[in-house]
Design an enzyme around this catalytic site. Structure first.
Site, PDB file in Angstrom:
ATOM      1  N   ARG A  45      53.106   7.368   2.419  1.00 12.37           N
ATOM      2  CA  ARG A  45      52.985   6.791   3.659  1.00 12.37           C
ATOM      3  C   ARG A  45      51.930   5.698   3.780  1.00 12.37           C
ATOM      4  O   ARG A  45      52.038   4.671   4.310  1.00 12.37           O
ATOM      5  CB  ARG A  45      52.721   7.722   4.998  1.00 12.37           C
ATOM      6  CG  ARG A  45      53.748   8.759   5.040  1.00 12.37           C
ATOM      7  CD  ARG A  45      53.412  10.131   5.684  1.00 12.37           C
ATOM      8  NE  ARG A  45      53.348   9.911   7.133  1.00 12.37           N
ATOM      9  CZ  ARG A  45      52.775  10.740   8.181  1.00 12.37           C
ATOM     10  NH1 ARG A  45      52.364  11.771   7.737  1.00 12.37           N
ATOM     11  NH2 ARG A  45      52.625  10.218   9.203  1.00 12.37           N
TER      12      ARG A  45
ATOM     13  N   LEU B 283      54.413  20.010   2.158  1.00 13.64           N
ATOM     14  CA  LEU B 283      54.843  18.721   2.687  1.00 13.64           C
ATOM     15  C   LEU B 283      54.324  18.529   4.273  1.00 13.64           C
ATOM     16  O   LEU B 283      54.340  19.787   4.980  1.00 13.64           O
ATOM     17  CB  LEU B 283      56.434  18.930   2.593  1.00 13.64           C
ATOM     18  CG  LEU B 283      57.316  18.683   1.393  1.00 13.64           C
ATOM     19  CD1 LEU B 283      58.646  18.881   1.463  1.00 13.64           C
ATOM     20  CD2 LEU B 283      56.820  17.561   0.394  1.00 13.64           C
ATOM     21  N   ASP B 284      54.231  17.574   4.777  1.00 16.32           N
ATOM     22  CA  ASP B 284      54.011  17.309   6.021  1.00 16.32           C
ATOM     23  C   ASP B 284      55.101  17.970   6.929  1.00 16.32           C
ATOM     24  O   ASP B 284      56.465  17.937   6.502  1.00 16.32           O
ATOM     25  CB  ASP B 284      53.834  15.585   6.340  1.00 16.32           C
ATOM     26  CG  ASP B 284      52.597  15.165   5.845  1.00 16.32           C
ATOM     27  OD1 ASP B 284      51.625  15.771   5.484  1.00 16.32           O
ATOM     28  OD2 ASP B 284      52.716  13.889   5.516  1.00 16.32           O
ATOM     29  N   ARG B 285      54.826  18.097   8.155  1.00 13.04           N
ATOM     30  CA  ARG B 285      55.619  18.901   8.946  1.00 13.04           C
ATOM     31  C   ARG B 285      56.952  17.810   9.184  1.00 13.04           C
ATOM     32  O   ARG B 285      58.165  18.366   9.034  1.00 13.04           O
ATOM     33  CB  ARG B 285      55.210  18.879  10.446  1.00 13.04           C
ATOM     34  CG  ARG B 285      55.961  19.402  11.597  1.00 13.04           C
ATOM     35  CD  ARG B 285      55.299  19.807  12.866  1.00 13.04           C
ATOM     36  NE  ARG B 285      56.338  20.028  13.844  1.00 13.04           N
ATOM     37  CZ  ARG B 285      56.816  19.381  14.714  1.00 13.04           C
ATOM     38  NH1 ARG B 285      56.838  17.975  14.504  1.00 13.04           N
ATOM     39  NH2 ARG B 285      57.633  19.523  15.563  1.00 13.04           N
TER      40      ARG B 285
END
Length: 346
Positions: free
Chosen positions: A240, A134-136
């Site tokens: 996104r 997962l992205d930060r």
């Protein structure tokens, strides 16, 4: 890993059992064959040509050792929210602002560091093997295999379409709450090889990758929409980019156009996933004694449906703008009610 061979596999060639039933890769099998105690039956070393008998005790030396443990992931005491754990897999609810993997500038503050500390305090060798990342700034469910074999089983389940991922996002603009599951199909590419940003492109663009997302609008209020998204492909920044390309970026997404006034990160949470537990087909993972409607617990076939509670920032937005849309005590039926049907182990 120690397995008692059931009557269902009596007479099965060991090679077939290891590759087809346990799903070991060619590389994993080769490592076991080259290990002096890699494959034992009833305490004795055997070849993969051995014919299994009911009641045999099969032992595979596939656990990590101090020699194979990750020395580059430094143990750091950080909080962990564990949704589920057994001998082969651990599933966590990652908080926002925590990277998944160590990287430049993030050597001691990641999920990998937290898990390394957990197992170091237990005296257990550790290798960080997450199923994706997962992205930060994205919170929610992360699955980690606890051995080479388990990680391989998770990867195959993902490739074979046996893993269902569900994300909750708050996006800009009010979309119709029509109960319909919509599908976005585009191609994505990275225009700058040194950058992280992705863009929608044509199919013949160099580096183009097919990206498919299904989504359903759960609520719309005050210029926002709450959507449940199910990526059918796993491209970087897929959700996104997809919502931004619709003109409805995820709120707070400073890369793809989301407004920052409600939340100081992109409002994206890996809410839930469904997956077969590693080796459940061979009766190794601990299934429930009977089917249950409880999330974060395996069913009688070793299939797991998870639910990661929302972090405070997103929960606050739901309480203010979308009260009552998500139940406070979700069940497996909730997953069906939210609009996606791929939650069954059948």
């Amino acid at each position: 890993m120690t397995i008692t061979i059931s009557a269902a596999y009596d007479g099965r060639l060991l090679r077939s059992y290891l590759k087809l039933t346990l799903g070991l890769s060619t590389v994993a099998l080769a490592k076991l064959k080259n290990h002096p105690e890699g494959i034992l039956v009833n305490g004795s070393r055997v070849t993969v040509r051995y014919v299994l008998r009911a009641g045999d005790i099969l032992t595979l030396a596939e656990e990590d050792t101090p020699e194979t443990a990750s020395e580059t992931v430094l143990p750091t005491e950080l909080p962990l929210d564990i949704l589920y754990e057994d001998d082969h897999v651990i599933i966590l609810n990652k908080p926002p602002f925590m990277p998944t993997h160590p990287s430049h500038g993030h050597l001691t503050d990641t999920l990998g560091n937290a898990l390394a500390f957990r197992y170091a305090t237990r005296g257990e060798p550790f290798v960080f093997r997450p199923m994706g990342r997962l992205d930060r700034n994205t919170s929610g469910t992360v699955v980690v295999g606890k051995s080479r074999a388990a990680s391989g089983a998770l990867s195959r389940a993902l490739i074979q379409g046996q893993v269902t991922k569900r994300y909750l996002a708050i996006i800009e603009g009010e979309l119709p709450v029509d109960g319909t599951t919509h599908t976005l199909t585009t191609y994505l590419y990275r225009p700058d090889a040194m950058g992280i940003k992705r863009m929608v492109c044509s199919a013949n663009t160099e580096g183009a990758e097919l990206a498919i997302t299904q989504y359903r609008v759960l609520g719309a209020s005050h210029g926002l929409s709450l959507v449940l998204a199910q990526p059918k492909t796993g491209r970087t920044h897929q959700l996104r980019v997809h919502f931004s390309s619709m003109g409805h970026p995820i709120s707070g997404d400073d890369i793809y156009g989301g407004l920052p006034h409600l939340i100081n990160r992109h409002a994206l949470h890996a809410l839930s996933l469904s997956l077969p537990l590693p080796f459940a087909a061979a009766g190794i993972s601990p299934p429930a004694t009977a089917y249950s409607d409880t999330l974060n617990a395996p069913d009688s076939q070793g299939y797991l449906h998870t639910w990661a509670p929302l972090p405070l920032d997103m929960q606050h937005l739901l309480d203010v703008y979308f009260p009552g849309v998500l139940p406070t005590c979700p069940t497996r039926q909730t997953l069906l009610d939210l609009g996606f049907s791929e939650v069954s182990s059948s």
